[in-house]
Enzyme design. Structure first.
Site, PDB file in Angstrom:
ATOM      1  N   GLN A  68     -41.229  -6.906  -8.794  1.00 44.50           N
ATOM      2  CA  GLN A  68     -39.937  -6.227  -8.823  1.00 44.50           C
ATOM      3  C   GLN A  68     -39.233  -6.383  -7.476  1.00 44.50           C
ATOM      4  O   GLN A  68     -39.847  -6.256  -6.426  1.00 44.50           O
ATOM      5  CB  GLN A  68     -40.149  -4.749  -9.144  1.00 44.50           C
ATOM      6  CG  GLN A  68     -38.903  -3.988  -9.493  1.00 44.50           C
ATOM      7  CD  GLN A  68     -39.229  -2.630 -10.101  1.00 44.50           C
ATOM      8  OE1 GLN A  68     -40.373  -2.358 -10.466  1.00 44.50           O
ATOM      9  NE2 GLN A  68     -38.243  -1.770 -10.224  1.00 44.50           N
ATOM     10  N   GLN A  90     -54.740  -0.707  -9.345  1.00 50.33           N
ATOM     11  CA  GLN A  90     -53.629  -1.311  -8.605  1.00 50.33           C
ATOM     12  C   GLN A  90     -52.446  -0.365  -8.447  1.00 50.33           C
ATOM     13  O   GLN A  90     -51.753  -0.366  -7.436  1.00 50.33           O
ATOM     14  CB  GLN A  90     -53.181  -2.594  -9.316  1.00 50.33           C
ATOM     15  CG  GLN A  90     -52.084  -3.361  -8.605  1.00 50.33           C
ATOM     16  CD  GLN A  90     -51.042  -3.935  -9.556  1.00 50.33           C
ATOM     17  OE1 GLN A  90     -50.373  -3.193 -10.265  1.00 50.33           O
ATOM     18  NE2 GLN A  90     -50.918  -5.249  -9.560  1.00 50.33           N
ATOM     19  N   ARG A 110     -45.586   0.687 -18.416  1.00 52.85           N
ATOM     20  CA  ARG A 110     -46.014   0.892 -17.024  1.00 52.85           C
ATOM     21  C   ARG A 110     -44.848   1.374 -16.173  1.00 52.85           C
ATOM     22  O   ARG A 110     -44.975   2.323 -15.390  1.00 52.85           O
ATOM     23  CB  ARG A 110     -46.569  -0.424 -16.474  1.00 52.85           C
ATOM     24  CG  ARG A 110     -46.944  -0.421 -14.981  1.00 52.85           C
ATOM     25  CD  ARG A 110     -47.400  -1.827 -14.595  1.00 52.85           C
ATOM     26  NE  ARG A 110     -47.849  -1.942 -13.215  1.00 52.85           N
ATOM     27  CZ  ARG A 110     -47.100  -2.325 -12.205  1.00 52.85           C
ATOM     28  NH1 ARG A 110     -45.801  -2.579 -12.413  1.00 52.85           N
ATOM     29  NH2 ARG A 110     -47.608  -2.453 -10.983  1.00 52.85           N
ATOM     30  N   SER A 119     -48.070  -7.336  -7.216  1.00 57.53           N
ATOM     31  CA  SER A 119     -47.831  -6.097  -7.965  1.00 57.53           C
ATOM     32  C   SER A 119     -47.587  -6.412  -9.441  1.00 57.53           C
ATOM     33  O   SER A 119     -48.471  -6.906 -10.123  1.00 57.53           O
ATOM     34  CB  SER A 119     -46.673  -5.318  -7.338  1.00 57.53           C
ATOM     35  OG  SER A 119     -46.543  -4.036  -7.903  1.00 57.53           O
ATOM     36  N   LEU A 120     -46.388  -6.180  -9.940  1.00 60.10           N
ATOM     37  CA  LEU A 120     -46.048  -6.504 -11.321  1.00 60.10           C
ATOM     38  C   LEU A 120     -46.403  -7.954 -11.658  1.00 60.10           C
ATOM     39  O   LEU A 120     -46.809  -8.266 -12.782  1.00 60.10           O
ATOM     40  CB  LEU A 120     -44.550  -6.273 -11.540  1.00 60.10           C
ATOM     41  CG  LEU A 120     -43.955  -6.864 -12.819  1.00 60.10           C
ATOM     42  CD1 LEU A 120     -44.442  -6.083 -14.026  1.00 60.10           C
ATOM     43  CD2 LEU A 120     -42.446  -6.882 -12.746  1.00 60.10           C
ATOM     44  N   HIS A 130     -47.924   2.172  -5.504  1.00 55.76           N
ATOM     45  CA  HIS A 130     -49.207   1.838  -4.879  1.00 55.76           C
ATOM     46  C   HIS A 130     -49.729   2.887  -3.902  1.00 55.76           C
ATOM     47  O   HIS A 130     -50.500   2.567  -3.004  1.00 55.76           O
ATOM     48  CB  HIS A 130     -49.129   0.458  -4.205  1.00 55.76           C
ATOM     49  CG  HIS A 130     -48.708  -0.627  -5.146  1.00 55.76           C
ATOM     50  ND1 HIS A 130     -49.476  -1.007  -6.217  1.00 55.76           N
ATOM     51  CD2 HIS A 130     -47.573  -1.378  -5.201  1.00 55.76           C
ATOM     52  CE1 HIS A 130     -48.844  -1.962  -6.879  1.00 55.76           C
ATOM     53  NE2 HIS A 130     -47.684  -2.192  -6.292  1.00 55.76           N
TER      54      HIS A 130
END
Length: 317
Positions: free
Chosen positions: A11, A252, A117, A92-93, A203
């Site tokens: 993102q 994560q 999510r 991440s994503l 996170h």
């Protein structure tokens, strides 16, 4: 074995028209957008092509849109005869995109999963209560020490959450704690402390309620052993067992992204070059700071796709 790796952005790299520069080889891009739109029950293709930007930047739209962009780039690679990389990873994503590319997760299922999510993340912390900021010019231990000191002082949460490159660490937590941490970082010698334009403190422990919901959601998802090793963010490991992959995805959400270590792992594993599959050049920019010996090519249009294919063929020769 190939000497290159693919990385997928997360993102923040999205933009209206971000797939327009890619060739629509055999209708790959159009079909990918249509498949995602059907999975979500909304015209994601129109939002990606035309906006409006404010809607595309909504977390619940951004996350599936970035997944689609990375998958489309990877499908184009395959349609052009591209060979498999040595490793896959995503920031991440982007880890979900890597799992789709590795055959571990079905695309339509992944689109619905990342939309959920995003919703879990958005609902975990009310708007305005969390914040993220990039701290530039301090080493990792110094930033971690500043976070610990601020938590002791205020009793609030602020953690180092993205170890993106040497001298570039992102922190996340409650809004006031992050603001105070930014001031402390400046006093400690940081070159800059920049608030990020996001509404979710990703996170960090504030995401634990979202992680609990994600764990339940992932029980419904069929995961398979990846055909290509996928290095995860949280452990910098590439497990093949579906349960281990599932566990890493849950952890994560409320734990740091170890991106510097991920690139180091690739280097140690024989990777000579990296290709960023998807819009933007964020990960290639980080790569220059992490290891200049390992060049990174952003695959953002037809010209760069052809260049990447040529480099891969030279490496395999």
């Amino acid at each position: 074995m190939s000497d290159f790796a693919f990385v997928f952005p997360g993102q923040g790299s999205q933009s209206v028209g971000m797939l327009d520069a890619y060739p629509d080889t055999d209708g790959v891009v159009g079909r990918t957008l249509a498949e995602a739109s059907e999975a979500l029950g909304l015209d994601l293709g129109a939002l990606v092509r035309e906006g409006p930007e404010a809607e595309l930047n909504r977390t619940e739209v951004t996350q599936p849109a970035m997944l689609v962009a990375g998958v489309a780039a990877h499908r184009l690679w395959t349609a052009r005869g591209g060979t498999a990389p040595r490793f896959l990873a995503g920031h991440s994503l982007g880890e979900y995109t890597a799992l789709v590319a590795a055959g571990s997760l079905d695309f339509s299922e992944a689109v619905r999963l990342v939309a959920d999510r995003a919703r879990f993340m958005q609902e975990a912390v009310p708007a305005g209560e969390g914040k993220m900021a990039a701290i530039l010019g301090l080493d990792d231990p110094t930033v971690e020490e500043l976070c610990t000191a601020e938590e002791r002082r205020s009793g609030e949460i602020v953690r180092a959450v993205n170890f993106n490159a040497p001298g570039q660490v992102v922190v996340a937590g409650t809004a006031q704690a992050v603001t105070d941490l930014m001031e402390a970082a400046g006093q400690a010698g940081a070159k800059r402390a920049v608030e990020l334009p996001v509404s979710i403190p990703s996170h960090c422990p504030l995401m634990e309620p979202a992680a609990e919901r994600l764990a339940e959601r992932l029980k419904e998802v069929d995961l398979r052993a990846p055909a290509v090793p996928v290095i995860n963010n949280v452990d910098v490991a590439a497990p093949a067992e579906p349960e281990a992959i599932r566990d890493a995805l849950v952890r994560q959400l409320a734990n740091p992204v170890h991106w510097t270590a991920t690139i180091g792992h690739m280097r140690e594993g024989g990777v000579a070059r990296v290709m960023e599959m998807g819009p933007g050049k964020v990960l290639c920019g980080l790569n220059k700071r992490i290891d200049r010996r390992m060049p990174c090519l952003p695959v953002t249009d037809e010209e760069s796709l052809d260049q990447a294919l040529e480099q891969a063929q030279q490496g395999d020769a």
